[in-house]
Design a protein around this motif. Structure first.
Motif, mmCIF file in Angstrom:
data_model
loop_
_atom_site.group_PDB
_atom_site.id
_atom_site.type_symbol
_atom_site.label_atom_id
_atom_site.label_comp_id
_atom_site.label_asym_id
_atom_site.label_seq_id
_atom_site.Cartn_x
_atom_site.Cartn_y
_atom_site.Cartn_z
ATOM 1 N N VAL A 164 -24.428 15.610 22.248
ATOM 2 C CA VAL A 164 -25.172 16.487 23.155
ATOM 3 C C VAL A 164 -24.236 17.198 24.145
ATOM 4 N N ASP A 165 -23.561 18.236 23.630
ATOM 5 C CA ASP A 165 -22.575 18.954 24.446
ATOM 6 C C ASP A 165 -23.236 19.746 25.577
ATOM 7 N N MET A 166 -24.485 20.199 25.361
ATOM 8 C CA MET A 166 -25.159 20.938 26.433
ATOM 9 C C MET A 166 -25.542 20.018 27.592
ATOM 10 N N HIS A 167 -25.817 18.761 27.283
ATOM 11 C CA HIS A 167 -26.044 17.805 28.372
ATOM 12 C C HIS A 167 -24.752 17.551 29.148
ATOM 13 N N ALA A 168 -23.634 17.534 28.414
ATOM 14 C CA ALA A 168 -22.357 17.202 29.060
ATOM 15 C C ALA A 168 -22.029 18.168 30.194
ATOM 16 N N ILE A 169 -22.329 19.476 29.984
ATOM 17 C CA ILE A 169 -21.906 20.443 31.006
ATOM 18 C C ILE A 169 -22.809 20.483 32.238
ATOM 19 N N THR A 170 -23.768 19.561 32.326
ATOM 20 C CA THR A 170 -24.551 19.475 33.570
ATOM 21 C C THR A 170 -23.663 18.987 34.718
ATOM 22 N N VAL A 171 -22.537 18.343 34.370
ATOM 23 C CA VAL A 171 -21.475 18.140 35.370
ATOM 24 C C VAL A 171 -20.209 18.791 34.808
ATOM 25 N N TRP A 172 -19.290 19.172 35.644
ATOM 26 C CA TRP A 172 -18.130 19.958 35.210
ATOM 27 C C TRP A 172 -17.344 19.269 34.092
ATOM 28 N N GLN A 173 -17.057 20.025 33.027
ATOM 29 C CA GLN A 173 -16.192 19.526 31.942
ATOM 30 C C GLN A 173 -15.071 20.530 31.727
ATOM 31 N N ASP A 174 -13.859 20.043 31.665
ATOM 32 C CA ASP A 174 -12.741 20.897 31.295
ATOM 33 C C ASP A 174 -12.968 21.349 29.847
ATOM 34 N N PRO A 175 -12.952 22.672 29.576
ATOM 35 C CA PRO A 175 -13.327 23.156 28.243
ATOM 36 C C PRO A 175 -12.522 22.545 27.085
ATOM 37 N N ALA A 176 -11.198 22.475 27.226
ATOM 38 C CA ALA A 176 -10.391 21.937 26.113
ATOM 39 C C ALA A 176 -10.717 20.462 25.892
ATOM 40 N N GLU A 177 -10.950 19.756 26.999
ATOM 41 C CA GLU A 177 -11.277 18.336 26.887
ATOM 42 C C GLU A 177 -12.659 18.146 26.258
ATOM 43 N N LEU A 178 -13.587 19.033 26.609
ATOM 44 C CA LEU A 178 -14.933 18.949 26.033
ATOM 45 C C LEU A 178 -14.854 19.084 24.509
ATOM 46 N N THR A 179 -14.094 20.050 24.046
ATOM 47 C CA THR A 179 -13.930 20.238 22.594
ATOM 48 C C THR A 179 -13.396 18.953 21.949
ATOM 49 N N ARG A 180 -12.371 18.376 22.590
ATOM 50 C CA ARG A 180 -11.796 17.124 22.054
ATOM 51 C C ARG A 180 -12.842 16.008 22.051
ATOM 52 N N ASN A 181 -13.614 15.933 23.125
ATOM 53 C CA ASN A 181 -14.602 14.859 23.233
ATOM 54 C C ASN A 181 -15.746 15.003 22.225
ATOM 55 N N ILE A 182 -16.112 16.248 21.912
ATOM 56 C CA ILE A 182 -17.163 16.463 20.906
ATOM 57 C C ILE A 182 -16.672 15.890 19.570
ATOM 58 N N ARG A 183 -15.407 16.184 19.259
ATOM 59 C CA ARG A 183 -14.860 15.667 17.989
ATOM 60 C C ARG A 183 -14.731 14.145 18.029
ATOM 61 N N GLU A 184 -14.416 13.624 19.210
ATOM 62 C CA GLU A 184 -14.243 12.172 19.294
ATOM 63 C C GLU A 184 -15.559 11.426 19.088
ATOM 64 N N VAL A 185 -16.650 11.935 19.677
ATOM 65 C CA VAL A 185 -17.946 11.267 19.481
ATOM 66 C C VAL A 185 -18.358 11.373 18.005
ATOM 67 N N THR A 186 -18.125 12.532 17.415
ATOM 68 C CA THR A 186 -18.447 12.703 15.988
ATOM 69 C C THR A 186 -17.651 11.694 15.153
ATOM 70 N N ALA A 187 -16.376 11.567 15.482
ATOM 71 C CA ALA A 187 -15.527 10.601 14.766
ATOM 72 C C ALA A 187 -16.045 9.179 14.952
ATOM 73 N N ALA A 188 -16.519 8.864 16.156
ATOM 74 C CA ALA A 188 -17.054 7.518 16.409
ATOM 75 C C ALA A 188 -18.291 7.263 15.560
ATOM 76 N N PHE A 189 -19.162 8.250 15.464
ATOM 77 C CA PHE A 189 -20.364 8.112 14.630
ATOM 78 C C PHE A 189 -19.945 7.761 13.190
ATOM 79 N N ILE A 190 -19.029 8.549 12.664
ATOM 80 C CA ILE A 190 -18.633 8.358 11.263
ATOM 81 C C ILE A 190 -17.902 7.021 11.090
#
Ligand code: TYM
Length: 344
Positions: free
Chosen positions: A42-68
């Motif tokens: 839920v990347d749109m939920h994440a930006i309800t508090v400030w997220q560094d854009p490059a870090e957000l991209t990395r974190n989206i991939r990390e959660v996806t990797a955790a799921f898999i």
């Protein structure tokens, strides 16, 4: 007829930890055998508090990797990131107009996250539960596996579903839909670790944002890190009790026993049968072995997957296109029900 569908989401805000894993992801994996599952970063939920854009991209991939890595099959089920399916935002807007201010004012998570400086919190943080209701209801999901801390948000989603069904009952009927257009989504809060606590303070929830890294076990921690954190975990001087009742006034002991039980797939009573009467040192050694055994392979697989961002992104895009089919069907119906005009 409503389809039995599971939906849940995890925020890509860094430091995915043992609480996320035992409170939510373990149950996501299990539900795959019995339900059609949709798991969302839920990347749109994440930006309800400030997220560094490059870090957000990395974190989206990390959660996806955790799921898999944890065992979610993105081919049999759906794994995607929220912002790729615009119906989440569209339905959230409709829900902003259904939910009442009084309902949102009761949300404890907003109060906690906004803290003392409420005037300075984003509007998104306040409206966050409406977006969460949209996430679930845009798929007309019936079951939502979450940790204990999301219970109040689920109750709000149920209230929104019911108010929408009531407010628009005539139009729902006129368009030939079932009068329970949105189902009442049921929270699935199951297992011995629905609320994993900080390793430094058994009265505080394990959280991504705790300044002390020793308060949590991250899914990416290596064996040494896991061992050190468990050895340093706060305890009390008494031996472990033999029965669950003995944990009631001992939050740290209760937490560690719950973690052990959840990792071993046992009940707390069974764990106490084995370790009751013993000292923490012996129990902690066994917990280190178990945690390293269960979490080590997940962390290693996550590292491997995050080194292949093209693969991870392809999983998300594929999932999003399948999610979009279901979500746009609901959104078209909602537009008709509300009275909007759309291209047909
Ligand atoms: P999030 O990203 O904070 O946490 C993801 C999941 O982990 C659970 N969890 C815990 N469980 C046990 N012990 C803990 N210490 C602990 N910390 C976190 C959470 O309960 C959650 O299940 N609002 C949600 C994300 C969301 C969502 C949704 C969930 C957005 N839309 C729709 C379900 C359905 C959140 O912030 O989770």
């Amino acid at each position: 007829m409503t389809i039995e569908r599971v939906f849940s989401g995890v925020q890509p805000t860094g430091n995915l930890h043992l609480g996320n894993y035992l409170g939510a992801i373990v149950n996501f994996v299990k539900l795959q055998d019995t339900h059609n599952c949709i798991y969302c970063v839920v990347d749109m939920h994440a930006i309800t508090v400030w997220q560094d854009p490059a870090e957000l991209t990395r974190n989206i991939r990390e959660v996806t990797a955790a799921f898999i890595a944890a065992g979610i099959d993105p081919k049999k089920h759906i794994v995607f990131n929220q912002s790729q399916v615009s119906a989440h935002a569209e339905l959230a807007w409709v829900f902003n107009c259904v939910a009442r201010l009084g309902w949102l004012n009761r949300m404890t998570q907003f109060k906690e996250k906004a803290g003392k400086d409420r005037e300075n919190a984003s509007v998104g943080l306040y409206a966050y539960p409406n977006l969460m209701a949209a996430d679930i209801l845009v798929y007309r999901a019936t079951h939502v596996p979450v940790g204990e801390d999301q219970k109040q948000h689920l109750e709000l989603a149920r209230d929104i579903a019911q108010k929408f069904n009531n407010d628009f009952s005539e139009s729902i009927g006129a368009h030939g839909f079932n009068d329970k257009f949105f189902p009442q989504p049921e929270p699935l809060i199951t297992g011995p670790a629905t609320r994993v606590m900080s390793l430094r303070d058994g009265t505080k929830k394990m959280s991504k944002s705790d300044p002390s890294d020793y308060s949590r076990i991250n899914l990416t921690d290596d064996a040494d890190g896991i061992a050190q954190k468990i050895r340093k975990a706060k305890t009390d001087p008494e031996p472990l009790p033999s029965e669950e009742k003995g944990l009631e006034t001992r939050p740290e002991a209760d937490n560690l026993v719950g973690i052990y039980a959840a990792l071993a797939g046992k009940a707390k009573t069974d764990v106490l049968r084995d370790f009751g009467g013993g000292q923490f040192s012996g129990f902690k050694s066994a917990l280190v072995d178990l945690a390293v055994d269960k979490l080590g392979p997940i962390g290693a697989e996550m590292k491997k997957l995050t080194q292949d961002p093209a693969y991870v992104d392809s999983v998300l895009t594929d999932g999003a296109s399948r999610a979009n089919v279901i979500a746009s069907e609901t959104m078209n119906a909602v537009k008709d029900i509300v009275g909007f005009i759309r291209a047909k």
